[in-house]
Design an enzyme around this catalytic site. Structure first.
Site, short mmCIF file in Angstrom:
data_model
loop_
_atom_site.label_atom_id
_atom_site.label_comp_id
_atom_site.label_asym_id
_atom_site.label_seq_id
_atom_site.Cartn_x
_atom_site.Cartn_y
_atom_site.Cartn_z
N CYS A 1 0.83 -1.20 0.00
CA CYS A 1 0.00 0.00 0.00
C CYS A 1 0.86 1.26 0.00
CB CYS A 1 -0.87 0.02 1.23
SG CYS A 1 -1.83 -1.47 1.45
N ARG B 1 5.16 0.22 -6.08
CA ARG B 1 5.14 -0.62 -4.88
C ARG B 1 4.17 -1.79 -5.00
NH1 ARG B 1 6.75 2.38 -0.05
NH2 ARG B 1 5.29 1.15 1.14
N TRP C 1 -3.02 -2.62 -1.46
CA TRP C 1 -2.62 -3.98 -1.85
C TRP C 1 -3.37 -4.90 -0.90
CZ3 TRP C 1 0.35 -8.04 0.38
CH2 TRP C 1 0.89 -8.95 -0.52
N ASN D 1 -1.68 1.79 6.00
CA ASN D 1 -0.80 0.70 5.53
C ASN D 1 -0.52 -0.19 6.73
OD1 ASN D 1 -0.68 2.07 3.16
ND2 ASN D 1 1.51 2.53 3.25
N GLY D 2 -0.44 -1.49 6.50
CA GLY D 2 -0.14 -2.41 7.60
C GLY D 2 -1.33 -3.31 7.88
N GLU E 1 18.59 -16.77 -8.33
CA GLU E 1 18.14 -15.41 -8.67
C GLU E 1 17.58 -15.37 -10.10
OE1 GLU E 1 17.36 -12.91 -7.16
OE2 GLU E 1 17.49 -11.23 -8.54
N LYS F 1 13.79 -14.21 -10.97
CA LYS F 1 13.47 -13.11 -11.90
C LYS F 1 12.45 -13.58 -12.92
CE LYS F 1 14.43 -10.36 -10.27
NZ LYS F 1 15.14 -10.28 -9.03
N GLU G 1 8.91 -14.22 -11.33
CA GLU G 1 8.26 -12.98 -10.87
C GLU G 1 7.56 -12.23 -11.99
OE1 GLU G 1 11.67 -10.81 -8.98
OE2 GLU G 1 10.13 -10.33 -7.50
N HIS H 1 19.78 -35.67 -8.32
CA HIS H 1 19.05 -36.18 -7.15
C HIS H 1 17.55 -35.92 -7.25
CE1 HIS H 1 22.81 -37.17 -5.21
NE2 HIS H 1 23.25 -35.97 -5.51
N LYS I 1 6.69 -3.99 -4.22
CA LYS I 1 8.11 -3.66 -4.18
C LYS I 1 8.68 -3.80 -2.79
CE LYS I 1 12.02 -2.25 -5.78
NZ LYS I 1 12.80 -3.27 -6.50
#
Ligand code: AGP
Length: 610
Positions: free
Chosen positions: A2, A27, A74, A100-101, A483, A487, A490, A506, A605
């Site tokens: 948010c 964000r 969000w 927010n939160g 990574e 990427k 995402e 394995h 973000k």
């Protein structure tokens, strides 16, 4: 996550709020809204979806006011919808709140308010706080005190801004666990969850700390603790320009940020390399060098991409300093009762400096007496302020949700920390100087890799319809494989897994057939021959192979479908180079799929909730 923006001054706040919300779009969010109060009306306009949609609605109304708040939501409690979007209001529509939160005890608070006759229209935790403040307003008849009393009943995290029709000369803002910053202007003041939202108007900012509440007027503000003690807040100057947070001619922030890496890496090491002494100079660690060097153990804690950087940091620090290193997901670390002692140094890596899990892990380590060292990008962020010592990575603002330039700068700063500590331990002068000389060649090597953009775009074109990807690497390049996979998933929503190359046999080898693209990071290092054997194993099962190799490699091209050649450097620094083609590969696949690479679905973000 948010975003919050608020304005009180002499100008019309509406375009200021909309512009601020646009600067917070990166964000991640799913609905947006503004609330304004002027002498004739109290109005809330909200929408599901983008700020551009909100702008269309706002423009139809021709609203003017010099007091307003805006929010991007969000979803946490309740689906993305107009009813759940912020601002939330009290029953007579005179009080507006953005938040927010997460209010953890919202269910019991709601029950109590319902028993007193309060009616709820949304599924959110935030609406509970709007009514709770309203209840205290009726008792106290003072907005500041009503908010303060209400917050004393709240468990959880919040960054909030509140405005009220009967006190139209102020915004009340308060913080606990969610960032909030006051922007100090001339005859106008701002509130935001992120300096990006107000940097176009002022560079003077005041960071609210947890448990603080501020009363912000047009020409001044004052702050107290939630317990009602007065406090003096320091005004900081932010060194950031609007240019730094625009796309600069690139179609996406992510591409801009990938392409900026030669410059961002230069900024991360600028003024920090002492060639003659073969050591790095990190002002933020001054006075703590011996304590770190004498640590019995170093723990690195972070989330996501920053956690991957931590894994590379583990390899660096153990190789060069001999200090045992452990890398922990912050989300696990905070709850698993870890054994931490005052002889430990815990490094917290966070681009945003606001990740809730990392912040909580830091508080846990601090409580147990460890030295907490922050490696952050955002200056003045919560983790940077809470840590006892630290190093900024100076990568510049990273707007794309998928972290790129922050990752390479995190690796660079970890190399600088390693060098500093290793030189205090056993690393000799020539070896220290060799590392510095290699660091000095990095930016031109990055430029060489960035010139491969077109080649990588062509390769990407062949894999747009792939459903799965494997990324394999060993040693320093195992975290790079993780990574690369992160990427891709995402931003392209293709399922991708990263593995240490030798682990393939394995289990994951069962997945390999002629539909499975496998990306190998196969650098000419101590495990090169072993990785070549793994490539042979994939080839034997008809997997399609993209290999990132060193420029002088002439062994691998006969085995693989695509080769991407990159310059060589010392093993410790190689991940800084080998990850760049993987960033470009993910970017181009996502763009070719027509996806929004800067704001991928469901992602934020900075993840300021648990
Ligand atoms: C990176 O591409 C991700 N969006 C995500 O994993 C991120 O690295 C993670 O949320 C940690 O963020 P931080 O570095 O700001 O703490």
């Amino acid at each position: 996550m948010c975003g919050i923006v608020g304005y009180i001054g002499t100008k019309n706040c509406v375009p200021i709020l909309l512009e601020g919300l646009k600067r917070l779009e990166y964000r991640g969010y799913d609905s947006a809204g503004i609330g304004i109060i002027n002498s004739t009306e109290c109005k809330v306009i909200k929408t599901k979806g983008k700020v551009s949609e909100l702008e269309k609605l706002v423009n139809k109304e021709n609203t003017v006011s010099s007091l307003g708040i805006g929010h991007t939501r969000w979803a946490t409690h309740g689906e993305p919808s107009i009813l759940n979007a912020h601002p939330h209001v009290n029953e007579d529509h005179t009080l507006f709140l953005i938040h927010n939160g997460i209010i953890e005890n919202y269910a019991s608070l709601k029950k109590g308010l319902q028993s007193q006759g309060y009616k709820f229209v949304s599924e959110t935790d935030t609406e509970v706080l709007a009514h709770l403040i309203d209840r205290y307003l009726k008792l106290k008849n003072n907005l500041f005190q009503a908010v303060r009393y209400a917050l004393n009943e709240v468990e959880g995290t919040y960054g909030i801004a509140v405005i009220y029709k009967n006190e139209p000369d102020k915004i009340i803002a308060a913080k606990k666990g969610s960032p909030l910053v006051i922007g100090v202007g001339k005859n106008e003041n701002f509130i935001a969850s992120d300096v990006n939202a107000l940097i176009a108007h002022t560079s003077q900012v005041v960071y609210l700390e947890d448990g603080e509440i501020a009363e912000i007027f047009q020409d001044h503000f004052h702050a107290k603790t939630i317990a009602d003690e007065s406090i003096i807040k320091e005004i900081h100057e932010v060194d950031m320009s609007v240019d730094e947070i625009t796309k600069g001619g690139y179609p996406h922030y992510m591409l801009k940020e990938i392409m900026e890496q030669s410059e961002s890496l230069y900024n991360s090491m600028r003024g920090r390399l002492l060639l003659k002494e073969g050591i790095s100079k990190l002002g933020g660690l001054q006075g703590y060098e011996d304590r770190i060097a004498n640590s019995e153990r170093i723990i690195i804690s972070a989330c996501g991409t920053s956690w991957h950087a931590g894994l590379v940091g583990e390899y660096m620090l153990e190789q060069y300093t001999g200090i045992p290193v452990e890398v922990e997901y912050a989300s696990e670390f905070r709850y698993r009762h870890p054994v931490i002692t005052p002889k430990d140094t815990v490094i917290f890596i966070s681009q945003s400096g606001e990740t809730a899990d990392t912040l909580a892990a830091m508080k846990e380590a601090k409580k147990k007496g460890a030295l907490c060292l922050g490696v952050c990008n955002v200056v003045g962020s919560s983790i940077a302020r809470e840590s006892q010592t630290g190093v900024y990575i100076h990568a510049g603002p990273e707007i794309g949700v998928a972290s790129t330039k922050a990752f390479t700068s995190q690796l660079l700063v970890l190399a600088l920390i390693t060098l500093l500590i290793a030189r205090r331990k056993n690393l000799n002068l020539p070896d220290g100087q060799e590392i510095i000389q290699e660091l000095q060649t990095l930016t031109s090597k990055v430029e060489t890799i960035l010139k491969l953009n077109d080649v990588i775009e062509k390769i990407a074109g062949q894999y747009v319809n792939s459903k799965n990807f494997l990324y394999l690497g060993r040693g320093y390049n195992f975290p790079v494989a993780l990574e690369g996979a992160l990427k891709l998933k995402e931003i392209s929503y293709i399922h991708a897994e990263g593995y240490p190359a030798a682990e393939m046999k394995h289990g994951p080898i069962a997945l390999i057939d002629d539909n499975m693209p496998v990306v190998f990071i196969a650098m000419k290092d101590s495990v090169y021959e072993k990785v070549v054997s793994n490539i042979e194993e994939v080839k034997a099962r008809k997997g399609r192979i993209i290999a990132i190799v060193n420029e002088d490699d002439n062994q691998i091209d006969k085995l693989v479908d695509h080769v991407i050649r990159i310059p060589k450097t010392i093993q410790m620094l190689q991940p800084i180079l080998s990850v760049i083609p993987l960033q470009l590969l993910a970017y181009h696949i996502a763009v070719k799929k027509g996806l929004n690479v800067d704001q991928p679905r469901n992602l934020a973000k900075s993840v300021t909730v648990e």
